[in-house]
Design a protein around this motif. Structure first.
Motif, short mmCIF file in Angstrom:
data_model
loop_
_atom_site.label_atom_id
_atom_site.label_comp_id
_atom_site.label_asym_id
_atom_site.label_seq_id
_atom_site.Cartn_x
_atom_site.Cartn_y
_atom_site.Cartn_z
N VAL A 40 1.02 0.61 -52.37
CA VAL A 40 1.97 1.33 -51.94
C VAL A 40 2.98 -1.09 -50.91
O VAL A 40 1.85 -1.42 -50.82
N CYS A 41 3.66 -0.61 -50.80
CA CYS A 41 4.90 -1.74 -50.66
C CYS A 41 5.83 -1.04 -49.10
O CYS A 41 5.76 0.06 -49.33
N LYS A 50 -3.88 -9.02 -60.73
CA LYS A 50 -3.22 -8.25 -59.64
C LYS A 50 -3.38 -9.39 -58.31
O LYS A 50 -3.36 -9.92 -58.26
N ALA A 51 -2.04 -9.15 -58.22
CA ALA A 51 -1.26 -9.65 -56.76
C ALA A 51 -0.59 -9.26 -55.85
O ALA A 51 -0.03 -7.90 -55.85
N ALA A 52 0.05 -9.98 -55.18
CA ALA A 52 1.02 -9.68 -53.95
C ALA A 52 2.44 -10.54 -53.35
O ALA A 52 1.98 -11.74 -53.35
N TYR A 53 3.28 -10.32 -52.69
CA TYR A 53 4.36 -11.01 -52.82
C TYR A 53 4.35 -11.09 -51.07
O TYR A 53 4.80 -10.16 -50.48
N LEU A 54 4.07 -12.08 -50.59
CA LEU A 54 3.78 -11.52 -48.60
C LEU A 54 5.69 -12.18 -48.47
O LEU A 54 5.88 -13.83 -48.26
N PRO A 96 2.54 -5.25 -53.05
CA PRO A 96 1.82 -6.07 -54.09
C PRO A 96 2.49 -5.49 -55.40
O PRO A 96 2.86 -4.74 -55.65
N PHE A 97 1.91 -6.42 -56.25
CA PHE A 97 2.13 -5.97 -58.30
C PHE A 97 1.56 -6.62 -58.88
O PHE A 97 0.15 -7.80 -58.73
N THR A 123 5.71 -3.76 -59.98
CA THR A 123 6.19 -4.33 -58.20
C THR A 123 5.92 -3.19 -57.32
O THR A 123 5.65 -2.85 -56.33
N ILE A 124 6.57 -1.86 -57.64
CA ILE A 124 6.50 -0.58 -56.93
C ILE A 124 5.97 0.99 -57.77
O ILE A 124 6.56 0.91 -58.69
#
Length: 433
Positions: free
Chosen positions: A411-412, A161-165, A145-146, A405-406
């Motif tokens: 929570v990554c 608010k976003a997320a990288y998978l 999440p970032f 990012t963290i």
């Protein structure tokens, strides 16, 4: 034993770096605080753009030292395959990884493809970049999440608010044996969660190990369709920020989409989150996750009586290390950036510290700064390096974007359990809807 063996192995590889000149213009010591009143102490130890931030009073640097060696924070697969991978792989005429004996594309590459890079090798810069990319692959599937935060001279403006998978298909031992008929190197998805006007926007990327260009697809909620994107779009401003998709990790484009060249090694100050590693724990699925105990980064707009740039991180530790510089020249005539410089730690080369970006006319444009940190389990058996913050400063328009990012709020997860089907077109459409 593990650490001693690793240091001996990599120390041999680093011996060839000594012929590069190292600057000796100034010096700093742990405990020093560098600001506009004594910026000369950091002259020659920072990129010109960052030194200018200090001169103007935008940044104040607290000098320190680490209580750990980032060199020890290496995924086990890289160490385990170090000797067996030496000389096993090569680069073909188009700079793609091939088996050194057969000249054919390998079925699977585990660990680092090019341990102990010879700096006299004309392809050394490419090999360093492949190792940097494969370092990330060796952390398995990830869920990061970032928050992207817009900051101007007036302070905080807005954020997404976003997320990288991500799911590697090479490097990580856990992906060996998975069906991969198209020889994917990795899959990735960027998801936008908020604000409402762009929530649901998603970008899927398929990256291939060989010559084939990236295939990128976007889902736009307004039209409820998945559309193919041009690889050149990766250099466009991402959802209006001061960064593009290829700025992730310092450089997240296909390695063969640009030309690479080593430009030297400099003793340089770089930002670290803290003098100590941050804690990770294992969840019930066996994934490694960050915790709420991670040190939060405080930015200028959040700090009372701060007189510097609102986007400046105010509580990082600036550590003197040798960085190796790589010059990036885009091959695509429609790529928005011109020549760039990417500076990596010369010892571990796992994460970037600075990206200096020029426009296509050769004029300086902006700087991307990455904060680095070690992460480790309580028993220190799981260790790796990551970047908990990106900062892109567009000096032309005096504006910045922060990517958190963290953090305690995000929570990554690394070595994730993921359904590979979501990276297919049908799975991606289902994920988006």
């Amino acid at each position: 034993m593990r650490t001693e063996r690793w240091v001996r192995i990599v120390g041999i590889a680093l011996g060839v770096l000594s012929w590069f000149s190292v600057n000796a213009f100034a010096d700093v010591s742990p405990g020093d605080v560098i600001d506009k009143s004594n910026w000369e102490k950091a002259e020659g130890l920072l990129p010109e753009s960052v030194l200018n931030w200090v001169k103007k009073g935008d940044f104040i640097l607290t000098i320190g030292k680490l209580n750990y060696d980032p060199y020890d924070f290496v995924p086990e697969a890289i160490i385990r395959n170090w000797e067996t991978n030496k000389g096993k792989y090569a680069l073909d005429e188009t700079d793609n990884i091939v088996d050194a004996l057969t000249g054919q594309q390998p079925d699977f590459v585990e660990g680092w493809p090019f341990p102990g890079v010879d700096m006299n090798d004309p392809k050394a810069a490419y090999k360093i970049m492949y190792n940097r990319v494969f370092y990330g692959h060796n952390l398995g599937a990830t869920d990061t999440p970032f928050n992207g935060v817009w900051v101007g001279r007036g302070g905080y403006e807005r954020e997404v608010k976003a997320a990288y998978l991500g799911h590697p298909m090479h490097g990580f031992p856990g992906t060996r044996g998975l069906e991969n008929p198209q020889q994917m190197e990795k899959y990735s998805i960027i998801r936008i969660m908020s604000p409402v006007d762009i929530s649901g926007t998603n970008v899927l990327t398929w990256r291939f190990l060989g010559d084939k260009e990236d295939m990128t697809y976007s889902y736009v909620p307004a039209i409820r369709r998945v559309r193919r994107m041009s690889p050149a779009n990766r250099s466009d401003a991402f959802i209006g920020t001061d960064m593009c998709v290829d700025d992730s990790f310092g450089f997240d484009g296909k390695i063969t989409s640009v030309d690479w060249k080593i430009i030297g090694i400099r003793e340089t100050l770089g930002p670290f989150l803290s003098e100590d590693p941050q804690q990770i724990v294992q969840n019930e699925k066996g994934e490694w996750v960050s915790t709420s105990t991670i040190k939060p980064i405080v930015y200028g707009w959040e700090k009372e009586r701060w007189t510097g740039a609102p986007w400046a991180p105010t509580n990082l530790l600036w550590v003197k290390r040798k960085l190796i510089g790589l010059e990036i020249t885009p091959r695509d005539p429609y790529y928005n950036y011109g020549i760039q410089q990417l500076w990596l730690d010369a010892r571990f080369q796992f994460t970037a510290t600075y990206k200096i970006i020029n426009d296509r006319a050769g004029n300086y444009w902006k700087t991307v700064l990455l904060c680095t940190s070690g992460f480790q389990s309580a028993d220190q058996k799981m260790r790796f390096m990551q970047a908990p913050m990106y900062l892109a400063v567009d000096d032309r328009i005096d504006h910045a974007t922060i990517v958190r990012t963290i953090s305690p709020q995000a929570v990554c997860r690394w070595f994730c359990v993921q359904n590979l089907n979501m990276y297919s077109i049908s799975g991606f459409q289902k994920l988006c809807k």
